[in-house]
Design a protein around this motif. Structure first.
Motif, PDB file in Angstrom:
ATOM      1  N   UNK A   1      13.995   5.050 -20.844  1.00 20.18           N
ATOM      2  CA  UNK A   1      13.521   4.069 -19.804  1.00 20.18           C
ATOM      3  C   UNK A   1      12.083   4.386 -19.371  1.00 20.18           C
ATOM      4  N   UNK A   2      11.358   3.493 -19.589  1.00 20.91           N
ATOM      5  CA  UNK A   2       9.941   3.710 -18.976  1.00 20.91           C
ATOM      6  C   UNK A   2       9.845   4.338 -17.686  1.00 20.91           C
ATOM      7  N   UNK A   3       8.938   5.028 -17.285  1.00 16.57           N
ATOM      8  CA  UNK A   3       8.565   5.324 -15.802  1.00 16.57           C
ATOM      9  C   UNK A   3       7.248   5.494 -15.654  1.00 16.57           C
ATOM     10  N   UNK A   4       7.054   5.326 -14.264  1.00 12.63           N
ATOM     11  CA  UNK A   4       5.525   5.633 -13.593  1.00 12.63           C
ATOM     12  C   UNK A   4       5.548   7.054 -13.245  1.00 12.63           C
ATOM     13  N   UNK A   5       4.549   7.749 -13.714  1.00 13.95           N
ATOM     14  CA  UNK A   5       4.507   9.084 -13.392  1.00 13.95           C
ATOM     15  C   UNK A   5       3.534   9.349 -12.197  1.00 13.95           C
ATOM     16  N   UNK A   6       3.585  10.469 -11.458  1.00 13.84           N
ATOM     17  CA  UNK A   6       2.621  10.616 -10.165  1.00 13.84           C
ATOM     18  C   UNK A   6       1.231  11.030 -10.823  1.00 13.84           C
ATOM     19  N   UNK A   7       0.445  11.841 -10.231  1.00 15.28           N
ATOM     20  CA  UNK A   7      -0.928  12.183 -10.764  1.00 15.28           C
ATOM     21  C   UNK A   7      -0.728  12.996 -11.848  1.00 15.28           C
ATOM     22  N   UNK A   8      -1.754  12.908 -12.651  1.00 16.25           N
ATOM     23  CA  UNK A   8      -2.026  13.721 -13.734  1.00 16.25           C
ATOM     24  C   UNK A   8      -2.430  15.223 -13.223  1.00 16.25           C
ATOM     25  N   UNK A   9      -1.925  15.966 -14.049  1.00 18.25           N
ATOM     26  CA  UNK A   9      -2.191  17.643 -13.628  1.00 18.25           C
ATOM     27  C   UNK A   9      -1.660  18.039 -12.243  1.00 18.25           C
ATOM     28  N   UNK A  10      -0.529  17.287 -11.709  1.00 17.43           N
ATOM     29  CA  UNK A  10      -0.367  17.694 -10.518  1.00 17.43           C
ATOM     30  C   UNK A  10      -1.139  17.529  -9.145  1.00 17.43           C
TER      31      UNK A  10
ATOM     32  N   UNK B   1       0.896  -1.183   0.098  1.00 18.08           N
ATOM     33  CA  UNK B   1       0.243  -0.047  -0.030  1.00 18.08           C
ATOM     34  C   UNK B   1       0.765   1.218  -0.192  1.00 18.08           C
ATOM     35  N   UNK B   2       1.935   1.081   0.789  1.00  9.75           N
ATOM     36  CA  UNK B   2       2.846   2.507   0.883  1.00  9.75           C
ATOM     37  C   UNK B   2       3.415   2.504  -0.573  1.00  9.75           C
ATOM     38  N   UNK B   3       3.790   1.638  -1.034  1.00 11.80           N
ATOM     39  CA  UNK B   3       4.477   1.716  -2.367  1.00 11.80           C
ATOM     40  C   UNK B   3       3.489   2.197  -3.606  1.00 11.80           C
TER      41      UNK B   3
ATOM     42  N   UNK C   1      -5.749   9.636  -8.001  1.00  7.12           N
ATOM     43  CA  UNK C   1      -5.088   8.212  -7.773  1.00  7.12           C
ATOM     44  C   UNK C   1      -4.526   7.655  -9.052  1.00  7.12           C
ATOM     45  N   UNK C   2      -4.763   8.270 -10.249  1.00  8.72           N
ATOM     46  CA  UNK C   2      -4.664   8.032 -11.461  1.00  8.72           C
ATOM     47  C   UNK C   2      -3.038   7.781 -11.652  1.00  8.72           C
ATOM     48  N   UNK C   3      -2.414   6.844 -12.042  1.00 11.06           N
ATOM     49  CA  UNK C   3      -0.952   6.943 -12.485  1.00 11.06           C
ATOM     50  C   UNK C   3      -0.764   6.677 -13.865  1.00 11.06           C
ATOM     51  N   UNK C   4       0.209   7.293 -14.414  1.00 11.25           N
ATOM     52  CA  UNK C   4       0.531   6.975 -15.792  1.00 11.25           C
ATOM     53  C   UNK C   4       1.806   6.626 -16.110  1.00 11.25           C
TER      54      UNK C   4
ATOM     55  N   UNK D   1       3.798   5.826  -5.796  1.00 11.25           N
ATOM     56  CA  UNK D   1       3.480   6.068  -7.060  1.00 11.25           C
ATOM     57  C   UNK D   1       2.424   7.030  -7.540  1.00 11.25           C
ATOM     58  N   UNK D   2       1.603   7.159  -6.563  1.00  9.46           N
ATOM     59  CA  UNK D   2       0.495   8.558  -6.884  1.00  9.46           C
ATOM     60  C   UNK D   2       1.191   9.617  -6.403  1.00  9.46           C
ATOM     61  N   UNK D   3       2.256   9.931  -5.919  1.00 10.74           N
ATOM     62  CA  UNK D   3       2.768  11.239  -5.265  1.00 10.74           C
ATOM     63  C   UNK D   3       3.919  11.368  -6.091  1.00 10.74           C
ATOM     64  N   UNK D   4       4.667  10.484  -6.908  1.00  8.64           N
ATOM     65  CA  UNK D   4       5.895  11.087  -7.436  1.00  8.64           C
ATOM     66  C   UNK D   4       6.249  10.628  -8.666  1.00  8.64           C
TER      67      UNK D   4
END
Length: 145
Positions: free
Chosen positions: A125-134, A39-41, A139-142, A45-48
């Motif tokens: 390198x692919x990466x997981x981005x934090x929330x859309x629109x800052x 859950x913390x992980x 909770x949407x991750x991209x 992913x949602x924050x950064x």
């Protein structure tokens, strides 16, 4: 200039090796965020922006790295991911492969930091981005890649 994407290290609260080896952050040239639960992980992913993840598999210490990897892969399937165990384990390696891990690393043979460096090297390198629109409440991750 934008902030450098972090490495997410999912590990039990006490280090699996009892704190005998230097923290992952001391062995990498980029920021590392640590999470001690799935859950913390997912929260990180949602924050950064995350460049790669290292999941420790330490069920004896209360962390099922395979479950963490599965949950992370559900949100960011192309995010580079390393699953680390203390010793080689064929069953864990096979399950990690089924879950799409980028690298399976027994710490007794390879330093996970070395593998992470290779995975994130290069600008594509692919990466997981934090929330859309800052918006940190979103909770949407991209994941790009």
């Amino acid at each position: 200039m934008s902030e450098q994407a972090v490495i997410l290290h999912v590990r039990p609260a006490p280090a699996p090796d009892g704190g005998g080896s230097p923290p992952l952050a001391d062995r990498l040239d980029r920021p590392v965020r640590t999470a001690s639960s799935t859950d913390a992980a997912l929260g990180v992913l949602t924050e950064t922006d995350v460049a790669a993840v290292v999941c420790d598999h330490a069920p004896e210490d209360g962390l099922d790295g395979l479950a963490a990897l599965e949950a992370i892969r559900a949100d960011c399937p192309s995010l580079p991911a390393v699953l680390a165990t203390d010793e080689p384990d064929g069953r864990v390696a096979a399950e990690a492969t089924r879950l799409g891990v980028s690298e399976y690393v027994p710490r007794s043979e390879v330093d996970p930091a070395d593998r992470v460096r290779e995975l994130v090297r290069g600008a594509r390198a692919p990466r997981c981005r934090g929330p859309a629109n800052g918006n940190s409440s979103e909770t949407t991750r991209r994941c790009n890649g």
